[in-house]
Motif scaffolding. Sequence first.
Motif, PDB file in Angstrom:
ATOM      1  N   ARG A 139      -4.721  31.803  -2.803  1.00 49.74           N
ATOM      2  CA  ARG A 139      -5.694  30.827  -2.325  1.00 49.74           C
ATOM      3  C   ARG A 139      -7.022  31.024  -3.040  1.00 49.74           C
ATOM      4  N   LEU A 140      -7.904  30.038  -2.913  1.00 47.14           N
ATOM      5  CA  LEU A 140      -9.218  30.159  -3.507  1.00 47.14           C
ATOM      6  C   LEU A 140      -9.929  31.377  -2.926  1.00 47.14           C
ATOM      7  N   TRP A 141     -10.645  32.036  -3.784  1.00 51.54           N
ATOM      8  CA  TRP A 141     -11.441  33.197  -3.381  1.00 51.54           C
ATOM      9  C   TRP A 141     -12.877  32.888  -3.758  1.00 51.54           C
ATOM     10  N   ARG A 142     -13.650  32.536  -2.754  1.00 53.78           N
ATOM     11  CA  ARG A 142     -15.066  32.264  -2.976  1.00 53.78           C
ATOM     12  C   ARG A 142     -15.783  33.604  -2.980  1.00 53.78           C
ATOM     13  N   LYS A 143     -16.058  34.069  -4.172  1.00 52.51           N
ATOM     14  CA  LYS A 143     -16.653  35.399  -4.366  1.00 52.51           C
ATOM     15  C   LYS A 143     -17.850  35.573  -3.439  1.00 52.51           C
ATOM     16  N   GLY A 144     -17.817  36.630  -2.637  1.00 58.15           N
ATOM     17  CA  GLY A 144     -18.884  36.882  -1.688  1.00 58.15           C
ATOM     18  C   GLY A 144     -18.576  36.397  -0.289  1.00 58.15           C
ATOM     19  N   GLU A 145     -17.443  35.783  -0.102  1.00 58.50           N
ATOM     20  CA  GLU A 145     -17.107  35.226   1.216  1.00 58.50           C
ATOM     21  C   GLU A 145     -17.017  36.321   2.282  1.00 58.50           C
ATOM     22  N   SER A 146     -16.635  37.522   1.860  1.00 58.01           N
ATOM     23  CA  SER A 146     -16.587  38.643   2.802  1.00 58.01           C
ATOM     24  C   SER A 146     -17.761  39.595   2.625  1.00 58.01           C
ATOM     25  N   SER A 147     -18.163  39.794   1.395  1.00 58.95           N
ATOM     26  CA  SER A 147     -19.191  40.795   1.095  1.00 58.95           C
ATOM     27  C   SER A 147     -20.602  40.233   1.141  1.00 58.95           C
ATOM     28  N   GLY A 148     -20.723  38.926   1.013  1.00 60.88           N
ATOM     29  CA  GLY A 148     -22.041  38.332   0.854  1.00 60.88           C
ATOM     30  C   GLY A 148     -22.534  38.372  -0.590  1.00 60.88           C
ATOM     31  N   HIS A 149     -21.799  39.042  -1.455  1.00 71.08           N
ATOM     32  CA  HIS A 149     -22.221  39.200  -2.843  1.00 71.08           C
ATOM     33  C   HIS A 149     -21.745  38.034  -3.701  1.00 71.08           C
ATOM     34  N   THR A 150     -22.336  36.902  -3.453  1.00 68.61           N
ATOM     35  CA  THR A 150     -21.984  35.708  -4.217  1.00 68.61           C
ATOM     36  C   THR A 150     -22.542  35.792  -5.637  1.00 68.61           C
ATOM     37  N   GLN A 151     -22.002  34.947  -6.493  1.00 64.90           N
ATOM     38  CA  GLN A 151     -22.459  34.889  -7.883  1.00 64.90           C
ATOM     39  C   GLN A 151     -22.974  33.490  -8.191  1.00 64.90           C
ATOM     40  N   ARG A 152     -24.241  33.415  -8.504  1.00 61.57           N
ATOM     41  CA  ARG A 152     -24.858  32.159  -8.917  1.00 61.57           C
ATOM     42  C   ARG A 152     -24.565  31.965 -10.401  1.00 61.57           C
ATOM     43  N   VAL A 153     -23.962  30.857 -10.736  1.00 60.69           N
ATOM     44  CA  VAL A 153     -23.492  30.673 -12.114  1.00 60.69           C
ATOM     45  C   VAL A 153     -24.566  30.025 -12.979  1.00 60.69           C
ATOM     46  N   ILE A 154     -24.876  30.683 -14.072  1.00 62.56           N
ATOM     47  CA  ILE A 154     -25.909  30.216 -15.009  1.00 62.56           C
ATOM     48  C   ILE A 154     -25.302  29.407 -16.138  1.00 62.56           C
ATOM     49  N   SER A 155     -24.139  29.819 -16.593  1.00 64.42           N
ATOM     50  CA  SER A 155     -23.442  29.030 -17.615  1.00 64.42           C
ATOM     51  C   SER A 155     -21.947  29.304 -17.559  1.00 64.42           C
ATOM     52  N   ILE A 156     -21.191  28.334 -18.065  1.00 66.02           N
ATOM     53  CA  ILE A 156     -19.731  28.444 -18.144  1.00 66.02           C
ATOM     54  C   ILE A 156     -19.334  28.196 -19.592  1.00 66.02           C
ATOM     55  N   ARG A 157     -18.662  29.170 -20.167  1.00 62.38           N
ATOM     56  CA  ARG A 157     -18.237  29.050 -21.557  1.00 62.38           C
ATOM     57  C   ARG A 157     -16.722  29.140 -21.692  1.00 62.38           C
ATOM     58  N   LEU A 158     -16.244  28.592 -22.796  1.00 59.67           N
ATOM     59  CA  LEU A 158     -14.808  28.573 -23.089  1.00 59.67           C
ATOM     60  C   LEU A 158     -14.609  29.196 -24.464  1.00 59.67           C
ATOM     61  N   ASP A 159     -13.518  29.913 -24.627  1.00 62.88           N
ATOM     62  CA  ASP A 159     -13.311  30.575 -25.919  1.00 62.88           C
ATOM     63  C   ASP A 159     -12.577  29.669 -26.905  1.00 62.88           C
ATOM     64  N   CYS A 160     -12.420  30.182 -28.115  1.00 64.76           N
ATOM     65  CA  CYS A 160     -11.867  29.388 -29.218  1.00 64.76           C
ATOM     66  C   CYS A 160     -10.442  28.917 -28.941  1.00 64.76           C
ATOM     67  N   ASP A 161      -9.713  29.662 -28.164  1.00 65.07           N
ATOM     68  CA  ASP A 161      -8.336  29.294 -27.847  1.00 65.07           C
ATOM     69  C   ASP A 161      -8.215  28.520 -26.546  1.00 65.07           C
ATOM     70  N   GLU A 162      -9.315  28.265 -25.935  1.00 67.01           N
ATOM     71  CA  GLU A 162      -9.363  27.469 -24.704  1.00 67.01           C
ATOM     72  C   GLU A 162      -8.541  28.088 -23.586  1.00 67.01           C
ATOM     73  N   ASP A 163      -8.472  29.394 -23.568  1.00 63.47           N
ATOM     74  CA  ASP A 163      -7.713  30.021 -22.492  1.00 63.47           C
ATOM     75  C   ASP A 163      -8.415  31.206 -21.836  1.00 63.47           C
ATOM     76  N   VAL A 164      -9.705  31.347 -22.105  1.00 63.78           N
ATOM     77  CA  VAL A 164     -10.504  32.351 -21.394  1.00 63.78           C
ATOM     78  C   VAL A 164     -11.862  31.730 -21.064  1.00 63.78           C
ATOM     79  N   ILE A 165     -12.311  31.971 -19.837  1.00 61.42           N
ATOM     80  CA  ILE A 165     -13.605  31.467 -19.367  1.00 61.42           C
ATOM     81  C   ILE A 165     -14.595  32.630 -19.299  1.00 61.42           C
ATOM     82  N   LEU A 166     -15.814  32.345 -19.696  1.00 61.47           N
ATOM     83  CA  LEU A 166     -16.890  33.339 -19.565  1.00 61.47           C
ATOM     84  C   LEU A 166     -17.993  32.746 -18.690  1.00 61.47           C
TER      85      LEU A 166
END
Lengths: 183, 183
Positions: free
Chosen positions: B72-99
């Motif tokens: 299931r979806l895991w909303r990072k911080g849902e249990s810990s409170g340690h959410t991650q605010r996303v500044i940018s989303i990148r894709l690699d040359c092979d289009e199969d890894v997200i940064l």
Amino acid sequence: MSERHNTEMPFASPESTHWLDSIRWNDAGLVPAVAQDSESGQILMMAWMNRESLQETAATRTAVYFSRSRQRLWRKGESSGHTQRVISIRLDCDEDVILLSVEQLGGIACHTGRAHCFYRTLTGGVWETTDAVLRDPAEIYAEASDPEPVSSHTVMGQRVSGHSVMDQSTNKGGQGVEGKANE
Amino acid sequence: MSERHNTEMPFASPESTHWLDSIRWNDAGLVPAVAQDSESGQILMMAWMNRESLQETAATRTAVYFSRSRQRLWRKGESSGHTQRVISIRLDCDEDVILLSVEQLGGIACHTGRAHCFYRTLTGGVWETTDAVLRDPAEIYAEASDPEPVSSHTVMGQRVSGHSVMDQSTNKGGQGVEGKANE
């Protein structure tokens, strides 16, 4: 981000294997390995490692991955000359992801001639290319001491021809095949 | 390493899906996602995303992963409170890894109470723990607004009990199962 260790000693002797048993290899015997530039902190690439490639990486302090498409060790830089000197090897809490801190020779990790592979940024629902090509891949691979078979191939929507690097550009991916995207 | 964008706008509207089609999802419909601290450049963790989690991440600018163990979806911080605010989303040359470049709330990304998950460093053939626990996980998860079922479980060779985080500690791994190791 600089992280300095003794750069002469191997991280593990070739005879040492116990540390490899701690790793939770996937069904294909692989783990993802993230390579980060030791100076800039930039994430250069993510590739896969099998037991043998990680062992060689630790013994030689030079990054060795496993090419899923070619099903063989991929000594990073074997075609491009852009080897990665390994500064440290880290393991995550779940023991199934490796993090390498590396010095990237030539300052180019990506087979597209860019500093790193993550050169596209999501902007307004579009993957925008946000990093420049530092050197023409045709040049990089023309100098290769171990060139791959030449072919014509479509890469990133551009038809290019005349060099092997193109064979390996989009084969890392999702359907269980992979390649040395950066070679 | 600071990378600043407009932090109000989504990266893609919830209606936009074309950009998701560019990604080479694996057979399970997932891609690896590396999270990097936008300020320090530290690699915080690697987890997996499915289409839905990445779409929600882009729309909300808050990191959402996919838990392989719980499917299931895991909303990072849902249990810990340690959410991650996303500044940018990148894709690699092979289009199969997200940064992801993120701001880590609480300065703790790992479920062990450490800043990041890569706290073990290979030294002389041994995985040496090189990063300190910043806060006792029992404390972190005791404050959780959405605690998970309590159990006793062995984590990292230590028997601990009394909180759910332990259920999820070592299940991300190699044999096709995974978990929200950081929750």
